[in-house]
Design an enzyme around this catalytic site. Sequence first.
Site, short mmCIF file in Angstrom:
data_model
loop_
_atom_site.label_atom_id
_atom_site.label_comp_id
_atom_site.label_asym_id
_atom_site.label_seq_id
_atom_site.Cartn_x
_atom_site.Cartn_y
_atom_site.Cartn_z
N THR A 89 0.85 -1.19 0.00
CA THR A 89 0.00 0.00 0.00
C THR A 89 0.88 1.24 0.00
OG1 THR A 89 -1.61 -1.28 1.24
CG2 THR A 89 -1.96 1.09 1.14
N ARG A 138 -2.15 5.37 7.18
CA ARG A 138 -2.48 4.04 7.70
C ARG A 138 -2.21 4.05 9.19
NH1 ARG A 138 -0.68 -1.87 5.60
NH2 ARG A 138 -2.38 -1.35 4.19
C1 NCD Z 1 -3.68 -5.98 3.96
C2 NCD Z 1 -3.87 -5.01 5.13
O1 NCD Z 1 -2.98 -4.25 5.47
O2 NCD Z 1 -4.98 -5.03 5.67
N1 NCD Z 1 -2.50 -5.72 3.25
C3 NCD Z 1 -2.51 -4.86 2.20
O3 NCD Z 1 -2.78 -3.69 2.34
N2 NCD Z 1 -2.28 -5.39 0.98
C4 NCD Z 1 -3.84 -7.40 4.31
C5 NCD Z 1 -3.00 -7.99 5.40
O4 NCD Z 1 -2.19 -7.33 6.03
O5 NCD Z 1 -3.19 -9.19 5.63
#
Ligand code: NCD
Length: 355
Positions: A89, A138
């Site tokens: 991400t 995030r």
């Molecule tokens: C996911 C998340 O961060 O929720 N990862 C991501 O963004 N591709 C899935 C995960 O961490 O399992």
Amino acid sequence: MGKKGLRDIAWTSFVKLPVERKAEFVHEDGRLFHVLYARQFDRPMLDELGHLATRIRTLAKSREGAMHLASLLAHKRAMLYFTQPSTRTFLSFCAACQVLGMPTGEVRDRATSSELKGESNEDSVRTFSSYYDAIIMRSPEQGLAERMAWVLSNTSRPVPIVNAGSGKDQHPTQALLDIYTLQRSFENRGGIEGKTVAFVGDLKRGRTVRSLSTLLINYPGVRQIFVAPDALQAEPDVFAALDASGVPYERTRDMDAAVAAADAVYMTRIQDEWDESKEESARTDTRAFAFTARHLDLLGRDAVVMHPLPRRDELSTDVDGDPRAVYWRQMRNGMWIRVALLATIFGVAEQIDGV
Ligand code: NCD
């Protein structure tokens, strides 16, 4: 959907609203501004973003096209505020900003920011907004992104907040890239409508599943199957949203039957970072919820296997070479859809579509 903004509502009233009502307040001057919830995207927007992402993907292949894209937001800067681990991400947002010519700054560890000196989150984001034109964030804290969005919308310098994953709750941009992957996978098979999507794994604490399940409500006739051990089955709010929209769904522990019935199998890892006692995950036997080469024989000829990644042993590397394994493509789609999203937020989508 209304075109209200977070300036139009007091925090104490806003925070009490159910998510479908909160999702009405993400605009500024009548346009998409904050990206906080999967709920805020309706079908026309999903179609538009997918179309735009494909246009961007094609344009970016040529030097002229890439230079045009890189000129569009060269006058804007983005801040990546990621206080929870991330590879895809983070990097795909970074790359998406680069595609549009947006320089980026980052804070990835609270230990290196003044929050450690006791600065509040509110003051931190107001600081970011003094230097940057968008904040992509995030956080392990559920609800922080919406709080920050409200705070910024009520300052004299509102900048958009893009939620890149909040707690166990929301991951709206992952859901957008998942929808884009499904659109592309089924474009010659009548689209996403009427398909069966099976979610497998830790559906209780996986935020990607909640967000994607919500977006799929926009597609008539989609059936959702939730495959998990009882202890990790999805939360009641997920099923309540499906009930409210009359979406057919099933809860099961029978992975083989779900794989055989599905047009898309969406694998997820055990989210043991949320374990309270450090043993909960170890106590649950998850071996029956792993996709292995054996499942390829059960899977339909035109079906696809997806995973938001990172993976562990719930998705065998033996599956990688099968043409139905689309998770690497899914990951790259994440960059294109995030370019489309940023272009839409900053109102330059028409300068892409028109070329
Ligand atoms: C996911 C998340 O961060 O929720 N990862 C991501 O963004 N591709 C899935 C995960 O961490 O399992």
